[in-house]
Design a protein around this motif. Structure first.
Motif, mmCIF file in Angstrom:
data_model
loop_
_atom_site.group_PDB
_atom_site.id
_atom_site.type_symbol
_atom_site.label_atom_id
_atom_site.label_comp_id
_atom_site.label_asym_id
_atom_site.label_seq_id
_atom_site.Cartn_x
_atom_site.Cartn_y
_atom_site.Cartn_z
ATOM 1 N N GLY A 267 -2.290 -1.633 -3.318
ATOM 2 C CA GLY A 267 -0.638 -1.566 -3.634
ATOM 3 C C GLY A 267 0.072 -0.463 -3.402
ATOM 4 O O GLY A 267 -0.880 0.566 -3.486
ATOM 5 N N THR B 193 0.498 3.592 2.197
ATOM 6 C CA THR B 193 0.677 3.649 3.533
ATOM 7 C C THR B 193 1.968 2.838 3.932
ATOM 8 O O THR B 193 2.906 3.612 4.720
ATOM 9 N N TYR C 68 -4.136 2.379 -4.704
ATOM 10 C CA TYR C 68 -5.552 2.229 -4.318
ATOM 11 C C TYR C 68 -6.121 2.341 -5.723
ATOM 12 O O TYR C 68 -5.932 3.144 -6.542
ATOM 13 N N SER D 274 0.758 -1.268 -0.109
ATOM 14 C CA SER D 274 0.017 -0.172 0.150
ATOM 15 C C SER D 274 1.003 1.358 -0.055
ATOM 16 O O SER D 274 2.082 0.976 0.122
ATOM 17 N N TYR E 7 -10.041 17.880 1.474
ATOM 18 C CA TYR E 7 -10.595 17.072 2.698
ATOM 19 C C TYR E 7 -11.557 18.010 3.602
ATOM 20 O O TYR E 7 -11.021 19.085 3.830
ATOM 21 N N ALA F 201 -3.311 9.285 5.819
ATOM 22 C CA ALA F 201 -2.233 8.365 5.922
ATOM 23 C C ALA F 201 -0.740 8.952 5.927
ATOM 24 O O ALA F 201 0.096 8.586 6.298
ATOM 25 N N THR G 27 -3.861 17.040 3.693
ATOM 26 C CA THR G 27 -3.652 16.049 3.074
ATOM 27 C C THR G 27 -4.372 14.856 3.371
ATOM 28 O O THR G 27 -5.084 15.035 4.714
ATOM 29 N N PHE G 28 -4.270 13.582 2.788
ATOM 30 C CA PHE G 28 -4.892 12.360 3.334
ATOM 31 C C PHE G 28 -4.380 12.091 4.564
ATOM 32 O O PHE G 28 -3.137 11.976 4.861
#
Ligand SMILES: Cc1ncc(COP(=O)(O)O)c(C=O)c1O
Length: 397
Positions: free
Chosen positions: A224, A86, A213, A84, A341, A116, A113-114
């Motif tokens: 991945g 992450t 993703y 991933s 976000y 992760a 940001t996201f």
């Protein structure tokens, strides 16, 4: 990236169906991977079948070939496939901390940001420090990074948000020289194919972390990720870490690692898609260029892409002064949109213990941004509908 925050077109109220007076046009999705399946589906189906019949599911030739092809595309000597985006960040940060004294565990990340980007820091044993972003580019603000630097700063992670490269030059200028210089890691999860002049995202710093993703510009049929670097020693260490820290000999483990291997099925799917990525990126760029032209001179302000930079337009995101009427208008018109976000990371409960400083720009952007449909296969008439709906909101045109 969960889809829970997506705004979907309004559903008709329940009750007896009235005879239609007119036919509503079909909804416009925010993204629609089905539209490009014909380009790569047959090749992937064949490759997946080959993997199944070959019975080598991990540590096989598909992953090795994908790594070589991806490294060549990004323009680095090494690519390390993991399970991933992450994990790509976590394993990289573990290497950064391994090389740093124990008192250097702070990592500066953008607040916008996201999750992760920052949770990876925590998983690797570090402390996330949130810097503000620039209102126009929505990417890390170098001046805010400078304010957050301390002797404990081990790394900085600029994110190429929505696919637009962050200002790496401005960042380099504020970092101290010599042994105190933090390691720079690109979070390129959203930015495969983005570039600065002729250099690709993922080749702009010590290392880059990518996500595959499924909704990403290059999405797997599951999870991945990939690390890119031109440092062979770093790549070798990551290959060991992703495979239980195994050393040169089987069942010899000099370091504690984890299981973060990409499997052969995902690599086979990604290899079937990779040859088409360039065309898909160009299609996204054409859609984005049309939006930029249509919104010029209005109060709908697209993300600014810096001169010499080319975005991969993972998302086409605008800022508007008052978002709710636009969200309603799009829903009424059967047009999906997304908010990436709605809560900046310095306001997330999960990071409260790290006592984040205020990030006023990120906090403002969280209430202003909106992402519009932008994907390969979006038709001209669909984009016309989106533009018309956006500009029909009072006060925006
Ligand atoms: C900016 C950013 N960083 C990291 C990640 C994590 O990637 P993954 O979902 O593959 O773990 C994502 C995924 O959405 C992302 O958008």
């Amino acid at each position: 990236m969960s889809d829970a925050h997506l705004t979907r077109p309004a559903r008709p109220p329940a009750g007896p169906a009235a005879p239609p007076t007119h036919l509503a046009p079909p909804p416009v999705p925010l993204m629609d991977p089905r539209r490009v399946y014909d380009a790569w589906g047959a090749a992937a189906e064949g490759a997946v079948l080959d993997v199944l019949r070959g019975h080598t599911y991990v540590r096989g030739p598909q992953v090795a070939a994908l790594e070589a092809e991806f490294a060549a595309r990004v323009g680095v000597s090494e690519a390390v496939a993991v399970d991933s985006g992450t994990d790509a960040l976590i394993l990289l940060l573990r290497e950064v901390f391994e090389a740093a004294p124990p008192e250097r565990r702070e990592v500066i990340v953008p607040a916008f940001t996201f999750v992760a980007t920052a949770s990876a820091v925590v998983h690797a044993g570090g402390r996330p420090v949130f810097a503000d972003v620039h209102p126009d580019t929505q990417n890390l603000d170098a001046a805010s990074v400078r304010d957050r630097l301390t002797p404990a700063t081990a790394a900085v992670i600029p994110v190429h948000l929505y696919g637009a490269p962050a200002d790496m030059q401005a960042l380099e200028r504020v970092l101290p020289p010599g042994p105190q210089r933090p390691v720079v890691i690109e979070d390129a999860a959203q930015a495969v194919d983005a570039c600065v002049e002729d250099r690709q995202a993922g080749a702009l710093a010590r290392a880059g972390a990518f996500s595959f993703y499924p909704s990403k510009n290059l999405g797997a049929a599951g999870d991945g990720g990939m690390v890119t670097t031109s440092d062979p020693a770093l790549a070798q260490a990551l290959r060991a870490l992703r495979d239980h820290g195994q050393g040169a000999r089987r069942y010899e483990h000099p370091r504690v690692g984890t299981n973060s291997r990409m499997d052969e099925l995902q690599a086979a799917v990604l290899r079937a898609k990779l040859p088409h990525l360039g065309a898909w990126t160009e299609a996204r760029r054409a859609v984005a260029a049309r939006y930029v032209e249509a919104f010029a001179g209005t109060r709908v302000v697209p993300q600014r892409v810096l001169p010499g930079h080319a975005s991969a337009w993972h998302l086409f995101t605008v800022r508007v002064p008052d978002r709710e009427p636009l969200v309603r208008r799009l829903a009424d018109g059967g047009i999906a949109c997304g908010i990436y976000y709605p809560i900046p990371l310095n306001r997330q409960a999960c990071f409260e213990a790290y006592e984040p400083d205020p990030c006023p720009v990120a906090e403002r952007l969280a209430g202003e941004v909106l992402s519009l449909p932008c994907f390969p296969g979006l038709t001209g008439p669909e984009q016309d509908r989106v533009i018309e709906a956006v500009l029909s909101v009072p006060g925006l045109a």
